[in-house]
Design a protein around this motif. Structure first.
Motif, PDB file in Angstrom:
ATOM      1  N   PHE A   1      39.086  19.341  30.935  1.00  0.00           N
ATOM      2  CA  PHE A   1      39.933  20.523  30.887  1.00  0.00           C
ATOM      3  C   PHE A   1      39.085  21.776  31.041  1.00  0.00           C
ATOM      4  O   PHE A   1      38.002  21.864  30.483  1.00  0.00           O
ATOM      5  N   LEU A   2      39.558  22.725  31.836  1.00  0.00           N
ATOM      6  CA  LEU A   2      38.851  24.007  31.963  1.00  0.00           C
ATOM      7  C   LEU A   2      39.800  25.192  31.868  1.00  0.00           C
ATOM      8  O   LEU A   2      40.887  25.177  32.447  1.00  0.00           O
ATOM      9  N   ALA A   3      39.382  26.208  31.134  1.00  0.00           N
ATOM     10  CA  ALA A   3      40.101  27.476  31.072  1.00  0.00           C
ATOM     11  C   ALA A   3      39.770  28.278  32.328  1.00  0.00           C
ATOM     12  O   ALA A   3      38.978  27.848  33.163  1.00  0.00           O
ATOM     13  N   ASP A   4      40.379  29.428  32.448  1.00  0.00           N
ATOM     14  CA  ASP A   4      40.104  30.263  33.617  1.00  0.00           C
ATOM     15  C   ASP A   4      40.440  31.714  33.310  1.00  0.00           C
ATOM     16  O   ASP A   4      41.250  32.003  32.427  1.00  0.00           O
ATOM     17  N   GLY A   5      39.831  32.593  34.044  1.00  0.00           N
ATOM     18  CA  GLY A   5      40.134  34.012  33.910  1.00  0.00           C
ATOM     19  C   GLY A   5      39.998  34.697  35.248  1.00  0.00           C
ATOM     20  O   GLY A   5      39.219  34.256  36.101  1.00  0.00           O
ATOM     21  N   LEU A   6      40.761  35.772  35.433  1.00  0.00           N
ATOM     22  CA  LEU A   6      40.761  36.477  36.713  1.00  0.00           C
ATOM     23  C   LEU A   6      40.018  37.806  36.628  1.00  0.00           C
ATOM     24  O   LEU A   6      40.392  38.790  37.265  1.00  0.00           O
ATOM     25  N   ALA A   7      38.987  37.788  35.829  1.00  0.00           N
ATOM     26  CA  ALA A   7      38.093  38.942  35.716  1.00  0.00           C
ATOM     27  C   ALA A   7      36.837  38.430  35.021  1.00  0.00           C
ATOM     28  O   ALA A   7      36.861  37.344  34.423  1.00  0.00           O
ATOM     29  N   VAL A   8      35.764  39.190  35.088  1.00  0.00           N
ATOM     30  CA  VAL A   8      34.592  38.818  34.314  1.00  0.00           C
ATOM     31  C   VAL A   8      35.007  38.798  32.856  1.00  0.00           C
ATOM     32  O   VAL A   8      35.544  39.771  32.338  1.00  0.00           O
ATOM     33  N   ALA A   9      34.811  37.664  32.207  1.00  0.00           N
ATOM     34  CA  ALA A   9      35.310  37.461  30.848  1.00  0.00           C
ATOM     35  C   ALA A   9      34.402  38.118  29.823  1.00  0.00           C
ATOM     36  O   ALA A   9      33.187  38.046  29.954  1.00  0.00           O
ATOM     37  N   PHE A  10      34.992  38.765  28.818  1.00  0.00           N
ATOM     38  CA  PHE A  10      34.261  39.190  27.618  1.00  0.00           C
ATOM     39  C   PHE A  10      33.038  40.031  27.974  1.00  0.00           C
ATOM     40  O   PHE A  10      31.962  39.506  28.249  1.00  0.00           O
TER      41      PHE A  10
ATOM     42  N   SER B   1      45.122  40.554  30.288  1.00  0.00           N
ATOM     43  CA  SER B   1      43.862  41.285  30.363  1.00  0.00           C
ATOM     44  C   SER B   1      44.030  42.451  31.324  1.00  0.00           C
ATOM     45  O   SER B   1      44.453  42.282  32.468  1.00  0.00           O
ATOM     46  N   ASP B   2      43.693  43.633  30.845  1.00  0.00           N
ATOM     47  CA  ASP B   2      43.750  44.797  31.730  1.00  0.00           C
ATOM     48  C   ASP B   2      42.686  44.707  32.819  1.00  0.00           C
ATOM     49  O   ASP B   2      42.892  45.178  33.934  1.00  0.00           O
ATOM     50  N   ALA B   3      41.557  44.062  32.473  1.00  0.00           N
ATOM     51  CA  ALA B   3      40.495  43.913  33.475  1.00  0.00           C
ATOM     52  C   ALA B   3      41.013  43.083  34.652  1.00  0.00           C
ATOM     53  O   ALA B   3      40.738  43.407  35.818  1.00  0.00           O
ATOM     54  N   ALA B   4      41.768  42.037  34.363  1.00  0.00           N
ATOM     55  CA  ALA B   4      42.344  41.226  35.448  1.00  0.00           C
ATOM     56  C   ALA B   4      43.376  42.047  36.222  1.00  0.00           C
ATOM     57  O   ALA B   4      43.419  42.009  37.452  1.00  0.00           O
ATOM     58  N   ALA B   5      44.206  42.784  35.498  1.00  0.00           N
ATOM     59  CA  ALA B   5      45.210  43.618  36.177  1.00  0.00           C
ATOM     60  C   ALA B   5      44.540  44.527  37.209  1.00  0.00           C
ATOM     61  O   ALA B   5      45.055  44.718  38.313  1.00  0.00           O
ATOM     62  N   ARG B   6      43.377  45.050  36.844  1.00  0.00           N
ATOM     63  CA  ARG B   6      42.671  45.963  37.754  1.00  0.00           C
ATOM     64  C   ARG B   6      42.061  45.257  38.964  1.00  0.00           C
ATOM     65  O   ARG B   6      41.637  45.908  39.907  1.00  0.00           O
ATOM     66  N   ASN B   7      42.052  43.932  38.937  1.00  0.00           N
ATOM     67  CA  ASN B   7      41.626  43.192  40.137  1.00  0.00           C
ATOM     68  C   ASN B   7      42.810  42.853  41.039  1.00  0.00           C
ATOM     69  O   ASN B   7      42.641  42.262  42.096  1.00  0.00           O
ATOM     70  N   PHE B   8      44.008  43.214  40.570  1.00  0.00           N
ATOM     71  CA  PHE B   8      45.216  42.869  41.321  1.00  0.00           C
ATOM     72  C   PHE B   8      46.149  44.075  41.461  1.00  0.00           C
ATOM     73  O   PHE B   8      47.337  43.990  41.173  1.00  0.00           O
ATOM     74  N   ASN B   9      45.561  45.187  41.861  1.00  0.00           N
ATOM     75  CA  ASN B   9      46.331  46.372  42.283  1.00  0.00           C
ATOM     76  C   ASN B   9      47.076  47.080  41.150  1.00  0.00           C
ATOM     77  O   ASN B   9      47.904  47.947  41.422  1.00  0.00           O
ATOM     78  N   LEU B  10      46.805  46.715  39.886  1.00  0.00           N
ATOM     79  CA  LEU B  10      47.475  47.370  38.762  1.00  0.00           C
ATOM     80  C   LEU B  10      46.439  48.103  37.913  1.00  0.00           C
ATOM     81  O   LEU B  10      45.236  47.913  38.093  1.00  0.00           O
ATOM     82  N   THR B  11      46.937  48.924  36.978  1.00  0.00           N
ATOM     83  CA  THR B  11      46.007  49.576  36.069  1.00  0.00           C
ATOM     84  C   THR B  11      46.078  48.948  34.678  1.00  0.00           C
ATOM     85  O   THR B  11      45.114  48.963  33.932  1.00  0.00           O
ATOM     86  N   LYS B  12      47.257  48.356  34.362  1.00  0.00           N
ATOM     87  CA  LYS B  12      47.422  47.705  33.051  1.00  0.00           C
ATOM     88  C   LYS B  12      48.155  46.382  33.252  1.00  0.00           C
ATOM     89  O   LYS B  12      48.923  46.232  34.198  1.00  0.00           O
ATOM     90  N   GLN B  13      47.947  45.455  32.336  1.00  0.00           N
ATOM     91  CA  GLN B  13      48.665  44.182  32.409  1.00  0.00           C
ATOM     92  C   GLN B  13      50.168  44.406  32.205  1.00  0.00           C
ATOM     93  O   GLN B  13      50.577  45.327  31.489  1.00  0.00           O
ATOM     94  N   PRO B  14      50.984  43.580  32.848  1.00  0.00           N
ATOM     95  CA  PRO B  14      52.435  43.675  32.614  1.00  0.00           C
ATOM     96  C   PRO B  14      52.749  43.305  31.160  1.00  0.00           C
ATOM     97  O   PRO B  14      51.970  42.612  30.518  1.00  0.00           O
ATOM     98  N   PRO B  15      53.893  43.770  30.612  1.00  0.00           N
ATOM     99  CA  PRO B  15      54.253  43.461  29.226  1.00  0.00           C
ATOM    100  C   PRO B  15      54.356  41.947  28.978  1.00  0.00           C
ATOM    101  O   PRO B  15      54.677  41.179  29.883  1.00  0.00           O
TER     102      PRO B  15
END
Lengths: 450, 450
Positions: A53-62, A132-146
């Motif tokens: 099993f592996l987790a994943d993230g869409l931004a540099v984590a932590f 994650s707001d960091a991920a949001a910023r990799n996908f054309n947003l400034t903040k994560q959706p609610p």
């Protein structure tokens, strides 16, 4: 057949513990070494684990506390990594995390169907929303959706993906060279999905694998997360420190699953366990303390903040004092609640809390001998707290090797764990049924409608 | 070192020719058989090909004329498939097609970086825009975006991906267990991209591979396509039937590349070749006619329509008459122009046209002995028409086996092709430089700015 414990192995190449990479046994480049992941997969298969099993993230984590002290900045994308590991193994399942927040369901459906097909039916999808707001910023947003929006999108995303996975019935492919009929057009189906978040016509251009669908996995603890899990998940990863809360969660989920008209035996609940295994209790304790000694204070603080999606900044507080109260946020709610529960129950200071979660990020850390660890797993398994466990070895390869060498044989001696794989697909090993194609004549709702 | 021919192998498991699956040698389930793809990869590596190349589509491809006669309805997603093939090979490159139209650059960057890392630097990305209303309907739209929009998005998509691939400098990872410094924060970089189509902060959470970046491949023939290729591509696949048009294209691209301030030797132009190889010319001709005999009329018509993105519906026309004139469309312009050129130059009827393109979909079909085929490749290679070729064996495994057994040795005898791989990465074998990280101190623009 007697019910037995199912086991997942959570094996990020860099190790699970925040300071794992500083341990002498741990290859410092493990997170980005394919050879090391290959070794881990083979050990997990030797240990007869159900799945890697592996987790994943869409931004540099932590972001880390210590400048440059974060060993989890870079690694592999799980589906490509698992695709590469699949042909090097024969029975081990592969459960990859993928976000419903920043992917399109047609792409999600394809990559998992492709992994499932090439592995001969050994894929699973851990469905997550990305907080994650960091991920949001990799996908054309400034903040994560609610939070609620993410979960509504997640539910629809899974729905579309499952429709797409049924695009071809299992007997759709005739491939008659003489007549020139390759497939039965009656057995190819359009999803024709029109929803709030997605409009997807289909069909998917990948067929079903021998296990029908990749196994759907979920890990949410929040109310939204539990609803999604009860509606769609077949395996649920969860984090509990105590038998009573684990039992409460187990009962709650199984009740919700039943209320959804699903068979509760086909939803496996697997709490996470971070094992420090010793030949003696002292040896196990030494292992724990040794790893703990590698955590810089700044990283401990940063870890707590990262785990809660950046909503728990403790930089200004006394590390040897208690946790301050928290505001309501759109961050990772279940993690924040869990951290507070751990601190409350153990009377932990901030320092003790980060030391404790550093090894398993909120999962249950067990320090002891193989017999002691097996006792706890058995108690949880036999008392409706778990159908299996997700093992998170704190550093690698040693704590995986320890578990395989010491705990697995102890579980086998007790008849609690397999001595050989039951089958070649992940579903066969987990004891989960093959989903009947929703468009097939033998589908129950289609029969009922006739 | 003497300049030598570079070779790609285009090996969809179902075969390239529209009726390949009906050939007795071709496994009818080749498109969805991992074992068969494994065999093909190993043969390609035995033949010392630079790379295994796969196209891709985001919808069921080519609706087919004959009901259920379309063997290309289902297959693997290329990046997952190549990830699985990479550890089973050691030198072969893998060039996967992926769309810039329906993916987000952070996801594209990740999956290719991950494949590149796990393969030890053997990945390439064939950058395409998706021209298909069927695909649009799988991604929340009703019609494909206009040609020019797709190309603008493609150019920005590639730009973002390349920035993300430079997130970590090659010496960013210090991994000093003693001090606890894992990476040099000065050597991790944010993309901070803000553009018309994408806003992406970065960094990417995957490091660079031994070859720096996956190789960028492009295949557009239209004005927009040539611009994109000249600006970004390192390998250009193209389709030509005649030496003079191939030379014209070659000259045009190399001129554009130079005008963009790039080294024309670092952009390899590789026309596609569909070879029917015989020990005699008669044997080769028989092979061609045998395959042609398997094409039903309806499939021939549907193929021409599919190749042009659904803009060439010839159902109502006499198959033994000429092509009707065509309207200006948003479909696949370069393909439509190419088909017309082939028909004009050969005086083909509609039937003859579909028979001809059925084997290679617009690429150059050569029917002959190894010596005759090598003669043509040599002529093109030595007369500024090609730096290499993309070989599209019409059916599999036989026409790949034929090429490896007969044509490769003939090219080697002439000193035109390698007798052993030059290196372990795709760039080493193609003779392409490792891109210097755009943020690194030794980058020319950074040095100039100092």
């Amino acid at each position: 057949m007697t019910r037995q414990i199912k086991l997942g192995a959570f094996l990020p190449g860099g190790g699970q513990h925040v300071a794992a990479w500083r341990h002498p046994d741990q290859p410092a480049d493990g997170a980005t070494s394919f050879e090391f992941h290959k070794q881990l997969a083979r050990t997990a298969e030797r240990g007869l684990f159900d799945a890697y099993f592996l987790a994943d993230g869409l931004a540099v984590a932590f972001g880390g506390g210590t400048e440059g002290g974060n060993a989890k900045v870079a690694g592999f994308e799980p589906v490509t990594l698992f695709s590469a590991l699949a042909p090097l193994t024969t029975n081990l399942g592969f459960i990859a995390t993928a976000s419903t927040t920043y992917e399109e369901p047609y792409n999600t459906a394809r990559k998992f169907a492709s992994l499932d097909l090439l592995s001969g039916g050994r894929a699973g999808w851990n469905v997550v929303t990305t907080a994650s707001d960091a991920a949001a910023r990799n996908f054309n947003l400034t903040k994560q959706p609610p939070h609620a929006t993410r979960y509504r999108r997640a539910q629809e995303h899974v729905e579309v993906v499952k429709k797409l996975w049924d695009s071809f019935e299992d007997d759709a492919f005739i491939r008659d060279k003489k007549s020139g009929v390759f497939y039965d057009t009656e057995k190819m189906h359009f999803a024709d999905h029109v929803g709030a978040h997605f409009t997807v016509e289909g069909p998917l251009n990948v067929p079903r694998s021998p296990q029908g669908h990749p196994v759907i996995v979920q890990a949410g603890q929040s109310e939204d997360g539990r609803k999604l899990a009860a509606a769609t998940a077949e395996v649920i990863f969860t984090a509990h420190q105590r038998l009573d809360t684990a039992r409460e969660f187990y009962r709650d989920i199984k009740t919700r699953v039943t209320a959804n008209g699903r068979n509760p035996d086909h939803v496996l609940i697997m709490p996470g366990i971070s094992p420090f295994v010793g030949r003696t209790e002292e040896e196990a304790r030494e292992k724990y303390e040794r790893l703990t000694s590698y955590i810089p204070e700044e990283d401990g603080i940063a870890l707590l903040n990262a785990l809660t999606g950046g909503t728990l900044d403790l930089t200004e507080y006394n590390l040897d004092g208690p946790l301050p109260p928290a505001p309501e946020t759109e961050g990772n709610k279940s993690r924040q609640a869990l951290l507070r529960q751990i601190a409350d129950e153990n009377g932990f200071t901030i320092r003790q809390l980060y030391q404790w979660v550093a090894s398993a990020r909120g999962h249950y850390t067990i320090i002891g001998t193989a017999v002691q660890i097996a006792d706890i797993l058995q108690e949880w398994f036999e008392n409706e707290a778990a159908d299996g466990f997700n093992i998170l070895p704190p550093w690698l390869p040693t704590s995986l090797d320890d578990f395989v060498a010491l705990v697995i044989p102890e579980l086998q001696r007790r008849g609690l764990f397999r001595t050989a794989y039951e089958g070649r697909t992940l579903r066969e090993n987990l004891g989960l049924p093959i989903p009947i194609n929703r468009y097939a004549a033998d589908h129950p709702t289609i029969q009922a409608a006739e």
